[in-house]
Write a protein that holds these residues in place. Structure first.
Motif, short mmCIF file in Angstrom:
data_model
loop_
_atom_site.label_atom_id
_atom_site.label_comp_id
_atom_site.label_asym_id
_atom_site.label_seq_id
_atom_site.Cartn_x
_atom_site.Cartn_y
_atom_site.Cartn_z
N VAL A 95 0.88 -1.16 0.00
CA VAL A 95 0.00 0.00 0.00
C VAL A 95 0.92 1.22 0.00
N VAL A 96 0.80 2.02 -1.05
CA VAL A 96 1.74 3.13 -1.24
C VAL A 96 1.46 4.23 -0.22
N GLY A 97 2.55 4.69 0.40
CA GLY A 97 2.43 5.69 1.46
C GLY A 97 2.51 7.11 0.96
N GLU A 98 2.34 8.05 1.89
CA GLU A 98 2.40 9.47 1.55
C GLU A 98 3.82 9.89 1.18
N GLU A 99 4.80 9.37 1.94
CA GLU A 99 6.18 9.76 1.70
C GLU A 99 6.77 8.96 0.55
N LYS A 100 7.75 9.56 -0.10
CA LYS A 100 8.43 8.86 -1.18
C LYS A 100 9.21 7.66 -0.64
N LEU A 101 9.46 6.69 -1.48
CA LEU A 101 10.11 5.46 -1.03
C LEU A 101 11.54 5.69 -0.56
N GLU A 102 12.15 6.81 -0.97
CA GLU A 102 13.50 7.09 -0.47
C GLU A 102 13.51 7.35 1.03
N ARG A 103 12.33 7.58 1.59
CA ARG A 103 12.23 7.72 3.05
C ARG A 103 12.08 6.36 3.72
N GLY A 104 12.04 5.31 2.92
CA GLY A 104 11.96 3.95 3.45
C GLY A 104 10.56 3.39 3.45
N ALA A 105 10.49 2.07 3.54
CA ALA A 105 9.21 1.37 3.60
C ALA A 105 9.11 0.64 4.93
N ASN A 106 7.88 0.38 5.35
CA ASN A 106 7.65 -0.49 6.50
C ASN A 106 7.25 -1.86 5.97
N ILE A 107 8.12 -2.83 6.22
CA ILE A 107 7.96 -4.14 5.60
C ILE A 107 7.60 -5.18 6.66
N ALA A 108 6.71 -6.09 6.32
CA ALA A 108 6.49 -7.27 7.15
C ALA A 108 6.69 -8.48 6.25
N ALA A 109 7.53 -9.41 6.69
CA ALA A 109 7.84 -10.59 5.87
C ALA A 109 7.52 -11.86 6.65
N ALA A 110 6.82 -12.76 6.00
CA ALA A 110 6.49 -14.05 6.62
C ALA A 110 6.60 -15.12 5.54
N HIS A 111 6.44 -16.39 5.92
CA HIS A 111 6.50 -17.44 4.89
C HIS A 111 5.23 -18.28 4.89
N ILE A 112 4.91 -18.81 3.72
CA ILE A 112 3.66 -19.55 3.57
C ILE A 112 3.89 -21.01 3.21
N ASP A 113 5.13 -21.46 3.24
CA ASP A 113 5.40 -22.89 3.09
C ASP A 113 5.48 -23.51 4.48
N SER A 114 5.16 -24.77 4.59
CA SER A 114 5.19 -25.48 5.88
C SER A 114 5.75 -26.88 5.68
N PRO A 115 6.28 -27.47 6.76
CA PRO A 115 6.80 -28.83 6.64
C PRO A 115 5.71 -29.79 6.15
N ARG A 116 6.10 -30.75 5.35
CA ARG A 116 5.13 -31.66 4.73
C ARG A 116 5.88 -32.82 4.08
N LEU A 117 5.13 -33.72 3.46
CA LEU A 117 5.76 -34.84 2.75
C LEU A 117 5.51 -34.66 1.26
N ASP A 118 6.55 -34.27 0.54
CA ASP A 118 6.43 -34.14 -0.92
C ASP A 118 6.51 -35.51 -1.56
N LEU A 119 5.77 -35.71 -2.64
CA LEU A 119 5.92 -36.96 -3.38
C LEU A 119 7.21 -36.91 -4.17
N LYS A 120 7.88 -38.07 -4.26
CA LYS A 120 9.05 -38.15 -5.14
C LYS A 120 8.58 -38.07 -6.59
#
Ligand code: MN
Ligand code: MN
Length: 467
Positions: A95-120
């Motif tokens: 979501v684009v903020g009021e300030e230009k990106l050179e002032r930095g972004a607020n980032i949240a990073a997470a992951h959506i993969d989980s342990p599991r059994l893949d088929l060969k």
């Protein structure tokens, strides 16, 4: 009648670090918001049991919330909501903020993969008129936990003609499930003497998928033939198509309330979909933040954030560069000025295994969002170790937003360890702090979290986006 506090009580309140159970800190009426949030979160867990399914569902939510695909080269204006999907397995939103990106972004990073059994890639075989699928486990799972539970099969088969067939068996109405068998106790005299790590060898994690032979046939492997016939009728595939498939056996559990008081959630894949959902739901609440808010939902964290869809991939840099270019901002300056909350789960203190925790510095279930200054193992090996200044910044932002939070460390020093995507963001010159939900039975087929921690994580991420 108010009682006078003794000097000792006054000084204790002023000087000592005291934590409260987050349930005792909820504001009037906040419990309704908490419950509504957790119902939406449970739906997210049921919809997405692989990273691909998560991305599909997130796309639907994002579009319903007014997000549009990022079109390279267009000008982005404050309040614009955009997303970019990386190969169907990872998604970045902003979501684009009021300030230009050179002032930095607020980032949240997470992951959506989980342990599991893949088929060969050549998985289907028959042994003594039982048909099985060979698996190769994905992520750090404890193999003994994956036998004798109901399993579902999720994934895709990519065909040579370029089409991709989605497979999802086990959680539909009337669907069959699958399972991996284990030894009966009567004949386990040798097995019980083995260690937990050795009792179920990886090559024994074979998923039972059938037992009924093909009728009009005199040849060998008639059960396997019958399974192939069924797969061909349903999906139009032949055995060789497994070669270009990504199919995973995942637990056939629906997200459920746990406990008489329904204060907990039990489900598969809460690491790290609990934080991914918090990052997403918080982003959806924004209109025009001061700084641009970025939500990065990565794949492949469980195997080291490798690969083209993992956090180490340049896909994230390209996304940030596209954002910067749309405002004539310099990417390097943007990253240098940015703050990232690396949102991932941590180990919740478990009184049943108290010996592996150092209680003063462990996250407690029900005590809110858990900040983790450093992860890693041994002498902080592999940790990005957020600076004291960044931890102070987070304390201020979270306190101002009435987020209940706590500090966390993953168990006793030298007991083990673990990492998150934080290091890969820090390597990009982004100030990064780990934070997330404490989990019981992390990486098990059925993981447990506290609803109040889920909700406080959502509130915490929102406060970071809005800072
Ligand atoms: Mn994780
Ligand atoms: Mn994990």
């Amino acid at each position: 009648m108010s009682e006078e506090k003794t000097l000792g009580q006054q000084r204790r309140e002023a000087l000592c670090y005291q934590q409260k159970n987050a349930w005792d800190c909820l504001a009037q009426g906040e419990e309704e918001a908490l419950n509504a949030y957790c119902e939406d979160y449970k739906r997210f867990l049921d919809e997405g049991k692989t990273e691909r399914e998560c991305v599909d569902y997130i796309l639907r939510l994002a579009q319903a919330n007014g997000f549009k695909p990022l079109v390279r080269g267009t000008v982005l204006l404050p309040g614009d909501k955009i997303y970019s999907v990386n190969r169907g397995k990872s998604i970045m939103l902003a979501v684009v903020g009021e300030e230009k990106l050179e002032r930095g972004a607020n980032i949240a990073a997470a992951h959506i993969d989980s342990p599991r059994l893949d088929l060969k890639q050549n998985p289907l075989y028959e042994a003594d008129e039982l048909a099985f699928l060979k698996t190769h486990y994905y992520g750090g799972l404890r193999k003994y936990q994956w036998v004798t539970i109901p399993l579902e099969l999720h994934g895709v088969v990519a065909m040579k003609d370029g089409s991709v067939i989605k497979v999802r068996v086990g959680d539909g109405q009337g669907d069959p499930v699958f399972t991996i068998d284990d030894l009966l106790p009567h004949l386990a005299r040798d097995q019980v003497k083995k260690t937990l790590g050795e009792a179920i060898p990886a090559e024994n994690l074979n998923v039972l998928v059938g037992s009924r032979p093909f009728r009009e046939d005199e040849g060998s492997e008639r059960v396997k033939l019958a399974i192939l016939e069924l797969l061909n009728q349903k999906y139009g595939i032949v055995e060789a198509d497994f070669i270009s498939a990504e199919l995973s056996a995942v637990p056939a559990f629906r997200a459920s309330d746990v406990g008489f008081d329904r204060s907990l959630i039990g489900a598969y894949g809460q690491d790290d979909r609990v934080c991914a959902y918090a990052c997403l739901a918080a982003l959806f609440q924004l209109t025009t933040p001061r700084r641009t808010a970025v939500c990065m939902l990565a794949d492949k964290e469980e195997i080291g954030s490798e690969g083209v869809t993992g956090m180490q991939s340049a896909a994230f840099d390209t996304f940030m560069e596209d954002l910067c270019r749309s405002q004539n901002s310099n990417l390097g300056v943007c990253l240098e000025q940015s703050f990232c909350l690396s949102a991932d789960v941590t180990a919740g203190y478990d009184p049943n295994f108290a010996e592996v925790y150092e209680k003063r510095n462990s996250a407690r279930v029900g005590y809110g969002l858990s900040l983790c200054k450093y992860t890693g193992g041994g002498g902080k090996s592999g940790a990005s170790d957020a600076s004291a200044e960044m931890v102070a910044y987070a304390r201020r932002v979270l306190d101002e937003a009435n987020v209940v939070w706590q500090m966390a460390e993953l168990g006793k020093t030298d007991q083990g360890g673990g990492g998150t995507v934080a290091v890969y963001l820090a390597k990009r010159n982004i100030d990064t702090l780990d934070a997330g939900v404490p989990v019981l039975s992390m990486h098990a087929p059925f993981e447990t979290t506290s609803k109040v921690d889920c909700y406080m994580t959502y509130k915490g991420v929102r406060a970071v986006y809005e800072a």
